[in-house]
Motif scaffolding. Structure first.
Motif, PDB file in Angstrom:
ATOM      1  N   SER A 127      26.425  49.735  73.016  1.00  0.00           N
ATOM      2  CA  SER A 127      27.716  49.147  73.379  1.00  0.00           C
ATOM      3  C   SER A 127      27.967  47.866  72.597  1.00  0.00           C
ATOM      4  O   SER A 127      29.094  47.619  72.128  1.00  0.00           O
ATOM      5  CB  SER A 127      27.786  48.877  74.885  1.00  0.00           C
ATOM      6  OG  SER A 127      26.964  47.796  75.257  1.00  0.00           O
ATOM      7  N   ARG A 128      26.927  47.049  72.425  1.00  0.00           N
ATOM      8  CA  ARG A 128      27.097  45.815  71.661  1.00  0.00           C
ATOM      9  C   ARG A 128      27.352  46.120  70.176  1.00  0.00           C
ATOM     10  O   ARG A 128      28.137  45.430  69.519  1.00  0.00           O
ATOM     11  CB  ARG A 128      25.873  44.910  71.840  1.00  0.00           C
ATOM     12  CG  ARG A 128      25.830  44.251  73.219  1.00  0.00           C
ATOM     13  CD  ARG A 128      27.067  43.361  73.428  1.00  0.00           C
ATOM     14  NE  ARG A 128      27.214  42.876  74.784  1.00  0.00           N
ATOM     15  CZ  ARG A 128      26.727  41.721  75.243  1.00  0.00           C
ATOM     16  NH1 ARG A 128      26.002  40.953  74.443  1.00  0.00           N
ATOM     17  NH2 ARG A 128      26.945  41.359  76.483  1.00  0.00           N
ATOM     18  N   ALA A 129      26.688  47.136  69.648  1.00  0.00           N
ATOM     19  CA  ALA A 129      26.957  47.547  68.271  1.00  0.00           C
ATOM     20  C   ALA A 129      28.412  47.974  68.113  1.00  0.00           C
ATOM     21  O   ALA A 129      29.072  47.645  67.116  1.00  0.00           O
ATOM     22  CB  ALA A 129      26.023  48.685  67.862  1.00  0.00           C
ATOM     23  N   SER A 130      28.931  48.682  69.092  1.00  0.00           N
ATOM     24  CA  SER A 130      30.324  49.138  69.055  1.00  0.00           C
ATOM     25  C   SER A 130      31.294  47.967  69.089  1.00  0.00           C
ATOM     26  O   SER A 130      32.339  47.989  68.426  1.00  0.00           O
ATOM     27  CB  SER A 130      30.603  50.086  70.222  1.00  0.00           C
ATOM     28  OG  SER A 130      29.806  51.240  70.136  1.00  0.00           O
ATOM     29  N   GLN A 131      30.963  46.938  69.869  1.00  0.00           N
ATOM     30  CA  GLN A 131      31.822  45.760  69.922  1.00  0.00           C
ATOM     31  C   GLN A 131      31.911  45.071  68.561  1.00  0.00           C
ATOM     32  O   GLN A 131      32.990  44.670  68.118  1.00  0.00           O
ATOM     33  CB  GLN A 131      31.302  44.779  70.972  1.00  0.00           C
ATOM     34  CG  GLN A 131      31.491  45.249  72.410  1.00  0.00           C
ATOM     35  CD  GLN A 131      30.888  44.280  73.409  1.00  0.00           C
ATOM     36  OE1 GLN A 131      30.437  43.194  73.052  1.00  0.00           O
ATOM     37  NE2 GLN A 131      30.869  44.676  74.672  1.00  0.00           N
ATOM     38  N   VAL A 132      30.768  44.921  67.911  1.00  0.00           N
ATOM     39  CA  VAL A 132      30.756  44.311  66.578  1.00  0.00           C
ATOM     40  C   VAL A 132      31.510  45.195  65.591  1.00  0.00           C
ATOM     41  O   VAL A 132      32.295  44.722  64.765  1.00  0.00           O
ATOM     42  CB  VAL A 132      29.305  44.078  66.100  1.00  0.00           C
ATOM     43  CG1 VAL A 132      29.287  43.521  64.675  1.00  0.00           C
ATOM     44  CG2 VAL A 132      28.565  43.132  67.049  1.00  0.00           C
ATOM     45  N   LEU A 133      31.281  46.491  65.692  1.00  0.00           N
ATOM     46  CA  LEU A 133      31.891  47.456  64.777  1.00  0.00           C
ATOM     47  C   LEU A 133      33.415  47.447  64.872  1.00  0.00           C
ATOM     48  O   LEU A 133      34.112  47.605  63.859  1.00  0.00           O
ATOM     49  CB  LEU A 133      31.353  48.848  65.095  1.00  0.00           C
ATOM     50  CG  LEU A 133      31.768  50.006  64.191  1.00  0.00           C
ATOM     51  CD1 LEU A 133      31.194  49.822  62.792  1.00  0.00           C
ATOM     52  CD2 LEU A 133      31.292  51.323  64.793  1.00  0.00           C
ATOM     53  N   ALA A 134      33.927  47.245  66.062  1.00  0.00           N
ATOM     54  CA  ALA A 134      35.383  47.307  66.269  1.00  0.00           C
ATOM     55  C   ALA A 134      36.131  46.300  65.411  1.00  0.00           C
ATOM     56  O   ALA A 134      37.286  46.521  65.045  1.00  0.00           O
ATOM     57  CB  ALA A 134      35.699  47.072  67.748  1.00  0.00           C
ATOM     58  N   ASP A 135      35.469  45.192  65.073  1.00  0.00           N
ATOM     59  CA  ASP A 135      36.112  44.167  64.256  1.00  0.00           C
ATOM     60  C   ASP A 135      36.062  44.476  62.769  1.00  0.00           C
ATOM     61  O   ASP A 135      36.632  43.734  61.961  1.00  0.00           O
ATOM     62  CB  ASP A 135      35.445  42.807  64.504  1.00  0.00           C
ATOM     63  CG  ASP A 135      35.701  42.283  65.906  1.00  0.00           C
ATOM     64  OD1 ASP A 135      36.757  42.617  66.479  1.00  0.00           O
ATOM     65  OD2 ASP A 135      34.840  41.542  66.427  1.00  0.00           O
ATOM     66  N   LEU A 136      35.367  45.543  62.379  1.00  0.00           N
ATOM     67  CA  LEU A 136      35.224  45.873  60.958  1.00  0.00           C
ATOM     68  C   LEU A 136      36.273  46.860  60.471  1.00  0.00           C
ATOM     69  O   LEU A 136      36.306  47.185  59.283  1.00  0.00           O
ATOM     70  CB  LEU A 136      33.819  46.429  60.690  1.00  0.00           C
ATOM     71  CG  LEU A 136      32.660  45.474  60.992  1.00  0.00           C
ATOM     72  CD1 LEU A 136      31.329  46.129  60.651  1.00  0.00           C
ATOM     73  CD2 LEU A 136      32.815  44.163  60.246  1.00  0.00           C
ATOM     74  N   GLY A 137      37.090  47.380  61.364  1.00  0.00           N
ATOM     75  CA  GLY A 137      38.185  48.242  60.946  1.00  0.00           C
ATOM     76  C   GLY A 137      37.920  49.711  61.171  1.00  0.00           C
ATOM     77  O   GLY A 137      36.772  50.141  61.373  1.00  0.00           O
TER      78      GLY A 137
END
Length: 337
Positions: A127-137
């Motif tokens: 879930s934390r990886a997904s949160q970071v990923l969401a800001d990458l486009g």
């Protein structure tokens, strides 16, 4: 000559060394910060494997791939954090499935706490990886989603085993490509993409990561048999003890039985037994496998994948980052010696 990254990778260029080390330091700090939770217990469990260390192989590849564009681009470090968090999450789940008591020289999360905590901690890291990923486009999200599907598919294929009529060796290579190659490929792909590298370089680096990921796992297969345990981080013969059919065993089963070779016959007999419950039989099987031609064939196959990865880099411009990626191919070869 400065040492940076896993396997004692040597980087001779001072500027590259500085860039990569700064990036890796930023990744380490971000990993620690990203897994913090308002619930203290979650912070403890989620930090468990981060604090245990590890090679940080995938973040290193992100940093090196980013050198083919702008290595200081704002998405590079977060991309490295995403791939490492994803990798760590899979380790929590793997240890539950394998009932592993130790990971990276420390008690595994499932043995320190229990299976439920380990599984949920892995989910938390996803879930934390997904949160970071969401800001990458959207492009980065799609890449990670596709890789995650391949990773899970590889795990399911491994659990299910080959179907009747399937080639067990090809089935295993498909598992390795999914479980390991997919995320290593994404590390290279995201590093290049986030740095703004040109599309041709991005694709070359993706393909390199795919081959390198397979070579990396096959080298682990060889190390499980051939090493004393320091390099692999596992007790020698762990896969053998657990009856996991890795590359050396699968190659042995493809080779014709030598009726005149007492060691070959004895090894094949031992492989039909429960080696997990008898230390003496396990030690005998490990000794015989280390001398069997199947281990040398496994080494050669591993080196072939590493050389294929090296060859893929040829169209890229000569630069310190390219030399470092080629050096990783050499490092895989050294690991199998």
């Amino acid at each position: 000559m400065t040492v940076v990254g896993p396997f004692g990778l040597s980087v001779q260029d001072r500027d590259l060394t500085s860039d990569v080390q700064a990036g890796m330091d930023a990744v380490e700090a971000s990993l620690t910060e990203t897994v913090k939770s308002d619930v203290p217990f979650i912070t403890v469990t989620a930090s468990h494997l981060i604090e245990a260390g590890g090679k940080r192989f995938r973040p290193l590849l992100v940093m090196l791939a980013a050198q083919f564009g702008d290595p200081y681009a704002p998405g590079v470090v977060p991309a490295a954090v995403v791939v490492e968090l994803t990798h760590l999450a899979t380790l929590y789940h793997d240890d539950v499935m394998d009932e592993a008591p130790v990971r990276r020289g420390a008690p595994s999360a499932n043995s320190r706490w229990d299976n439920s905590v380990a599984i949920l901690t892995g989910d938390f890291l996803f879930s934390r990886a997904s949160q970071v990923l969401a800001d990458l486009g959207p492009a980065a999200v799609r890449l990670q989603a596709d890789a995650f599907e391949r990773l899970v598919t590889g795990q399911i294929l491994e659990t299910a085993g080959p179907r009747p009529g399937d080639d067990p060796l090809q089935h295993y290579l498909d598992v390795v490509a999914g479980k390991t190659g997919s995320l290593v490929a994404v590390a290279c792909h995201l590093g290049a993409l986030m740095s703004g590298a040109d599309p041709e370089a991005v694709e070359i680096l993706r393909q390199y990561g795919e081959r390198m990921g397979t070579a990396f796992q096959l080298a682990d297969d060889v190390l499980d048999i051939a090493s004393d345990g320091h390099e692999s981080g596992k007790t020698p013969g762990t896969d053998l003890r657990e009856g996991v059919p890795t590359l050396p065993i699968l190659l042995l089963h493809q080779m014709p039985v030598d009726e005149d070779d007492a060691e070959d016959l004895r090894l094949r007999e031992l492989l039909t037994l429960d080696l997990a419950s008898d230390d003496e039989l396990h030690a005998e099987a490990l000794k015989l496998l280390r001398r069997h031609p199947a281990l040398e064939r496994a080494r050669r196959d591993t080196l072939r994948y590493a050389e294929e990865a090296r060859a893929l880099l040829a169209p890229l411009p000569d630069c310190p980052a390219k030399a470092a990626l080629q050096g990783l191919c050499d490092a895989v070869a050294i690991r199998t010696m």
